[in-house]
Design an enzyme around this catalytic site. Structure first.
Site, PDB file in Angstrom:
ATOM      1  NE  ARG A   1      -3.158   2.723   2.600  1.00  0.00           N
ATOM      2  CZ  ARG A   1      -3.305   3.484   3.668  1.00  0.00           C
ATOM      3  NH1 ARG A   1      -2.866   3.083   4.851  1.00  0.00           N
ATOM      4  NH2 ARG A   1      -3.896   4.657   3.574  1.00  0.00           N
TER       5      ARG A   1
ATOM      6  CD  GLU B   1      -4.857   7.645  10.077  1.00  0.00           C
ATOM      7  OE1 GLU B   1      -4.424   8.732  10.518  1.00  0.00           O
ATOM      8  OE2 GLU B   1      -4.389   6.554  10.427  1.00  0.00           O
TER       9      GLU B   1
ATOM     10  CD  GLU C   1      -1.634   4.226   8.289  1.00  0.00           C
ATOM     11  OE1 GLU C   1      -1.387   4.600   9.465  1.00  0.00           O
ATOM     12  OE2 GLU C   1      -1.766   5.017   7.345  1.00  0.00           O
TER      13      GLU C   1
END
Length: 504
Positions: free
Chosen positions: A108, A197, A406
């Site tokens: 990623r 995020e 994450e």
């Protein structure tokens, strides 16, 4: 009056405590569940463009908000920047070689908007396109799946000069940029993540001002920037569905960060406070996109009421039109979760004197001093929080495949013998395994360690290190080496689970 979700959370907390899912520092033992992840489970590592690429003005790249923000006095703890970082712009083949050694199946990474469109819109930079074509080719030729994040906090500065995420025109700019990405890379990329995020962009970028672009407006601008990000995400999701899905066959999702909220006591007041925390933290974005097309009921009620008492003519929390709600609702193919730690939450009626997102939820949060520390003040090591979170997501937002996009831990030294990081991965990964094998959460499809490399950690500069691989930032060649945690992760990945050999 109790909202339905608050009652559900009260029952959920009681259930997990009865069944022993919740925990404290006493649960940090070597009681490991041995077993395998599903055969098609995706194992990866993650990075972000500004944190690793460097080459801040190379080959026609334009300035982004972090290029500008890092030049201001006092914004970065060690006065550093990402102008060189890990030099991955020039050394991306070394990064991919490390991925191969880790035996991961996916990588990623994010694309720098300013490298593609130096002004954020208008003329395309062909050298920027070619860089990512080269990177994707190198990744795929190594039998690794590229997972591409369209936006990981590095907005082109010219767009910020027009108001950034506070300007509703950003929705169109983001859609136009995304169309270029899908056109140029969509035949080689199966999974795209629109935003990383968005809560952090809203709270720290347009709220406290701790992150670029450094705007302060925690009582109103945070809500506006979040609203525009949600709409931008939805527009891009539907763009892909309408123009690219049939020919490319890929998926578009979003990565939302979340902390587990542990009630500070077993009182009903604190249990309901913890649910409010989850709704203001994750539900702010998750509920509109995954569930209803609108903000959580408790968030809508509290912010509307406080805004009225504070003398605002309209709520500080924007509203979606009926058409926008239809656009937003269900606008993702999968859910990316960035999870690191846990907070304890207590009920606290904060009144209306403070105009702030932080005061709107009527909570106070803290972390237990007995929880293990990391290299970051906000990150305590709480493996059981991951399992609780996955169960909570499954209960409240069912029907979506989940990828942990994450998860990782920091230290200050960057040592190669990073035993704390091994401990972290060992127990967090095992809690994830338990959620699949013991709790039946078959929707958990993949995991990406944060991060592949020690890198530029935003306002903390290079003082906090999250990498599976060490990077010598004083060496012009940016020498890289796999840490002990990287070798441990490689064993878990290669075994696709836990056996005696993997944890020795």
């Amino acid at each position: 009056m109790l909202f339905k979700k608050q009652i559900m959370f009260l029952l959920f907390v009681l259930c997990v405590n009865i069944n022993g899912i919740s925990g404290t520092v006493e649960d940090y033992t070597d009681d490991i569940l041995y077993g395998s992840f599903p055969e098609d489970f995706i194992w990866g590592a993650a990075t972000a463009a500004y944190q690793i690429e460097g080459g801040w003005n190379a080959d026609g790249k334009g300035e982004n908000i972090w290029d500008v923000f890092t030049r201001k006095d006092g914004t970065i703890i060690d006065g550093s920047s990402g102008e060189i970082a890990c030099d991955s712009y020039n050394k991306y083949k070394e990064d991919v070689a490390l991925l191969v050694k880790l035996n991961v199946t996916a990588y990623r990474f994010s694309i720098s908007w300013s490298r593609i469109l130096p002004n954020g819109f208008g003329e395309i930079n062909p050298l920027g396109i070619q860089y990512y074509k080269n990177l994707i080719s190198e990744v795929k030729s190594s039998n690794i799946e590229p997972v591409v994040t369209l936006y990981h906090w590095d907005l082109p500065q010219p767009l910020e000069d027009l108001g950034g995420w506070l300007n509703p025109d950003i929705i169109t700019y983001f859609k136009d940029y995304s169309r270029i990405i899908f056109t140029e890379f969509g035949d080689d990329v199966n999974k795209f993540i629109t935003l990383n995020e968005p809560r952090q962009t809203s709270v720290k970028g347009y709220g406290t001002g701790e992150f670029a672009p450094g705007v302060q407006g925690i009582g109103d601008k945070s809500y506006i920037s979040a609203h525009n990000q949600i709409l931008a995400h939805a527009k891009v999701y539907h763009l892909y569905q309408n123009e690219f899905k049939e020919s490319q066959g890929g998926q578009v999702g979003i990565s939302l960060n979340i902390h587990w909220a542990e009630p500070a006591t077993d009182t009903t007041e604190d249990i309901l406070a913890a649910e409010r925390y989850m709704q203001f933290y994750f539900g702010w974005f998750g509920t509109p996109i995954l569930l209803t097309g609108d903000y959580p009921e408790i968030m809508r009620s509290l912010v509307d009421d406080k805004s009225s008492q504070q003398g605002f003519l309209t709520s500080r929390l924007p509203s979606f039109t009926p058409q926008e709600s239809l656009l937003v609702k269900g606008s993702t193919d999968f859910l990316g979760i960035n999870f690191y730690t846990t907070d304890k939450v207590s009920n606290l009626d904060e009144g209306v004197d403070e105009i702030s997102y932080f005061a709107d939820d009527n909570n106070i949060q803290f972390q237990d001093e007995d929880w293990y520390n990391s290299g970051s003040s906000w990150l305590k090591i709480t493996p059981w929080g991951l399992r609780n979170t996955l169960n909570w997501l499954n209960q409240n937002y069912p029907g979506y495949d989940i990828y942990i996009t994450e998860n990782g831990v920091s230290d200050k030294q960057g040592n190669l013998d990073d035993l704390t990081r091994i401990y972290y991965y060992k127990h967090y990964l095992n809690q994830m395994l338990r959620s699949i094998l013991e709790d039946g959460l078959t929707t958990v499809k993949g995991y990406f360690a944060w991060s592949l490399l020690d890198n530029f950690e935003w306002s903390s500069g290079y003082t906090e290190k999250f990498g599976l691989c060490y990077v010598n930032m004083t060496d012009p060649e940016r020498r890289k080496e796999i840490k002990a945690s990287g070798r441990f992760y490689q064993k878990i990945v290669s075994a696709n689970g836990f056996n005696v050999e993997t944890i020795c």
